[in-house]
Design a protein around this motif. Structure first.
Motif, short mmCIF file in Angstrom:
data_model
loop_
_atom_site.label_atom_id
_atom_site.label_comp_id
_atom_site.label_asym_id
_atom_site.label_seq_id
_atom_site.Cartn_x
_atom_site.Cartn_y
_atom_site.Cartn_z
N GLU A 85 -8.54 -6.14 3.61
CA GLU A 85 -9.33 -5.44 4.33
C GLU A 85 -9.86 -3.92 3.54
OE1 GLU A 85 -9.52 -5.45 7.22
OE2 GLU A 85 -8.86 -7.75 7.13
N THR A 86 -10.59 -2.98 3.64
CA THR A 86 -11.15 -2.58 3.33
C THR A 86 -11.18 -0.77 4.80
OG1 THR A 86 -13.45 -2.49 4.14
CG2 THR A 86 -13.28 -3.57 2.12
N ALA A 87 -11.09 0.66 3.70
CA ALA A 87 -11.09 1.72 3.81
C ALA A 87 -12.67 2.39 4.02
CB ALA A 87 -10.02 2.53 3.32
N GLY A 88 -13.09 3.47 4.03
CA GLY A 88 -13.46 4.58 4.12
C GLY A 88 -14.58 4.23 2.77
N GLY A 89 -15.95 4.21 3.06
CA GLY A 89 -16.58 4.03 1.60
C GLY A 89 -17.79 4.37 1.87
N THR A 120 -16.33 -2.27 -5.56
CA THR A 120 -17.71 -2.07 -5.48
C THR A 120 -18.26 -3.23 -5.40
OG1 THR A 120 -17.39 -0.49 -7.20
CG2 THR A 120 -18.82 -1.24 -6.71
N ALA A 121 -18.99 -3.29 -4.10
CA ALA A 121 -20.23 -4.60 -5.12
C ALA A 121 -21.64 -4.19 -4.92
CB ALA A 121 -20.26 -5.05 -2.59
N THR A 126 -15.51 1.22 -1.96
CA THR A 126 -14.55 1.42 -1.12
C THR A 126 -13.14 0.91 -1.58
OG1 THR A 126 -13.71 1.99 0.62
CG2 THR A 126 -14.07 -0.45 0.39
N ASN A 127 -12.34 1.77 -0.85
CA ASN A 127 -10.49 1.24 -1.47
C ASN A 127 -10.62 -0.34 -0.58
OD1 ASN A 127 -10.22 4.48 -1.72
ND2 ASN A 127 -9.32 3.34 -3.12
N VAL A 128 -9.56 -1.24 -1.13
CA VAL A 128 -8.90 -1.96 -0.39
C VAL A 128 -7.93 -2.36 -0.67
CG1 VAL A 128 -11.21 -3.32 -1.24
CG2 VAL A 128 -9.00 -3.62 -2.70
#
Length: 475
Positions: free
Chosen positions: A28-32, A84-85, A122-124
């Motif tokens: 799950e990702t946070a804001g980015g 990072t993608a 973003t953070n995971v």
């Protein structure tokens, strides 16, 4: 020590689910940030991992570093890893709480099988139940990886249900930036095949009793010897520093999947310890740990970014270059120079500047920067850099007197220091900082102030914003 609280909000906890068809790893990702701008929960990838066990253990290693303090382990401060993608790969990064170890897992294009990889940072969420589940993972059943919410979550969730608040010290931010700048000065020093890599890494010492790295020990060095590495007590030609070998413990996670080991470092300067990077290659992935020069010495004080931060040109150039970045996995400086109209040298200085704001990282394996936008206010690394702030204060106070013979006098408190430029352009100083470090940890505040004063004196009149007292008079 200045710090703030970083709030990370997730739609739900990351998890590993299993069924007869295989496993589903949902991160799950946070804001980015993405090419479309800020997003609350960006979605970067949905597909399969070609080597699920190797990738899972690599992710655990990155999480290990995020939760670790390798010096004075009195706290377990942890910031969730950053992902990072880059359009063709996924990069997971973390930084230790003691500011001395940087970790990055690169899941390369050959390690991914699925839809197109997105772009953004973003953070995971890597929580304890997920870590336990990944640690128990056995076999090589298919694993579906989802980075970001699934379509159902996007349409039905009303808001974040998981929130974490963690301290984010300025020293941590500066260290994250410095580790990238330090790595840009590395070259490949040794390369070991799988069997020798495993043998060497398994012989390294683990953490000292009580959980703290030993201090006061002479730095350990290794030198290539055939297909292996031989320890040595001094930096002979070709040697690489291994400062605090117990700090490589996270690499043990992936040894069963290792296909080789690469070691990166700078040219040794005398007997002083240096930073180094240790990269374990695996199927479709690379796991890299970068170590600060000493276990008790974090990256935040290395000073590698100070020269770039002190230039007005780099600030303007960085704004121009940043507009041309598009989450590239490998930034081509020559291409950026052509697009921006800047010289390659100015583009490189701008990239260093962008590194201090968390907007680029450095990949030693490809000897190139990559674009990412760290999901926090990393510009604080510049605003709260004590040496840079002190140098600007000296300049504003009229403390710098430049002379025609390439020397300068800087008044600081009740003392006056002499700054001299060598033939190679390096500024030396009569202060205690220079005596202790000889430029190995960046310039002192007096040398920085002199550098700024010289640039102000040679700048076009329209660009001068500094009082003339700071550029040529005596005080």
């Amino acid at each position: 020590m200045s710090r703030s609280m970083q709030a990370l909000a997730y739609a739900r906890p990351s998890s590993l689910a299993s069924d007869p068809q295989g496993h589903l790893l949902g991160l799950e990702t946070a804001g980015g940030l993405t090419p479309a701008g800020p997003e609350e929960h960006p979605r970067f990838f949905a597909g399969f991992l070609r080597s699920p066990q190797a990738a899972a253990r690599g992710l655990l290693a990155v999480a290990d570093v995020a939760a670790a303090r390798y010096h004075q382990r009195t706290l377990r401060a942890s910031l969730d890893p950053v992902v990072t993608a880059n359009g063709d790969r996924l990069r997971f990064e973390s930084f230790s709480g003691c500011c001395g170890v940087y970790a990055r897992l690169d899941v390369l294009p050959e390690g991914l099988d699925g839809a197109d990889t997105g772009h953004g940072t973003t953070n995971v969420d890597v929580n304890n139940p997920l870590r336990e589940a990944l640690s128990r993972l056995a076999g090589d059943d298919p694993m579906h990886l989802r980075v970001g919410p699934d379509e159902l979550a996007v349409t039905t969730l009303e808001g974040p249900v998981v929130e974490k608040k963690v301290p984010l010290p300025d020293r941590w931010l500066r260290g994250f930036a410095e580790s990238q700048v330090v790595s840009a000065g590395f070259d490949l020093r040794a390369e070991l095949p799988a069997a020798e890599a495993v043998r060497f890494l398994r012989t390294l010492p683990r953490a000292a009793a009580g959980g703290s790295s030993a201090t006061g020990r002479a730095p350990l060095w290794v030198v290539p010897a055939g297909a292996s590495l031989r320890p040595t007590t001094r930096p002979v030609p070709g040697a690489v520093c291994l400062p605090g070998p117990e700090r490589l413990a996270a690499l043990q996670r992936v040894l069963r999947h290792a296909t080789g080991l690469r070691v990166y470092g700078p040219v040794a300067h005398g007997g002083a310890a240096t930073a180094s990077a240790w990269e374990v290659a695996g199927p479709g992935m690379r796991l890299t740990l970068t170590l600060s020069p000493e276990p008790h010495r974090g990256f935040s004080g290395e000073g590698g970014v100070l020269e770039a931060l002190a230039t007005d040109d780099a600030a303007a150039d960085a704004e121009l270059v940043s507009a041309l970045l598009a989450w590239e996995p490998r930034i081509d400086t020559a291409d950026l120079a052509e697009q921006s109209g800047l010289t390659v040298q100015r583009v490189r200085a701008a990239l260093v500047r962008l590194g201090t704001a968390g907007r680029v990282g450095y990949d030693a394996a490809e000897a190139a920067y990559f674009h990412r936008e760290l999901p926090y206010d990393a510009a604080r690394a510049e605003r709260h850099n004590p040496r840079l702030g002190a140098a600007r204060a000296l300049l504003a106070d009229g403390a710098v007197a430049l002379r025609a013979d390439a020397t300068a006098t800087v008044a600081s408190g009740e003392r006056r220091y002499q700054v001299r430029e060598s033939a190679g352009g390096v500024l030396s100083c009569t202060c205690q900082w220079w005596a202790d470090h000889r430029g190995r940890r960046g310039p002192c505040k007096h040398a920085l102030a002199v550098r700024m004063a010289r640039r102000a004196r040679t700048a076009p009149p329209a660009d001068r914003t500094t009082d003339t007292r700071t550029t040529g008079g005596t005080r």
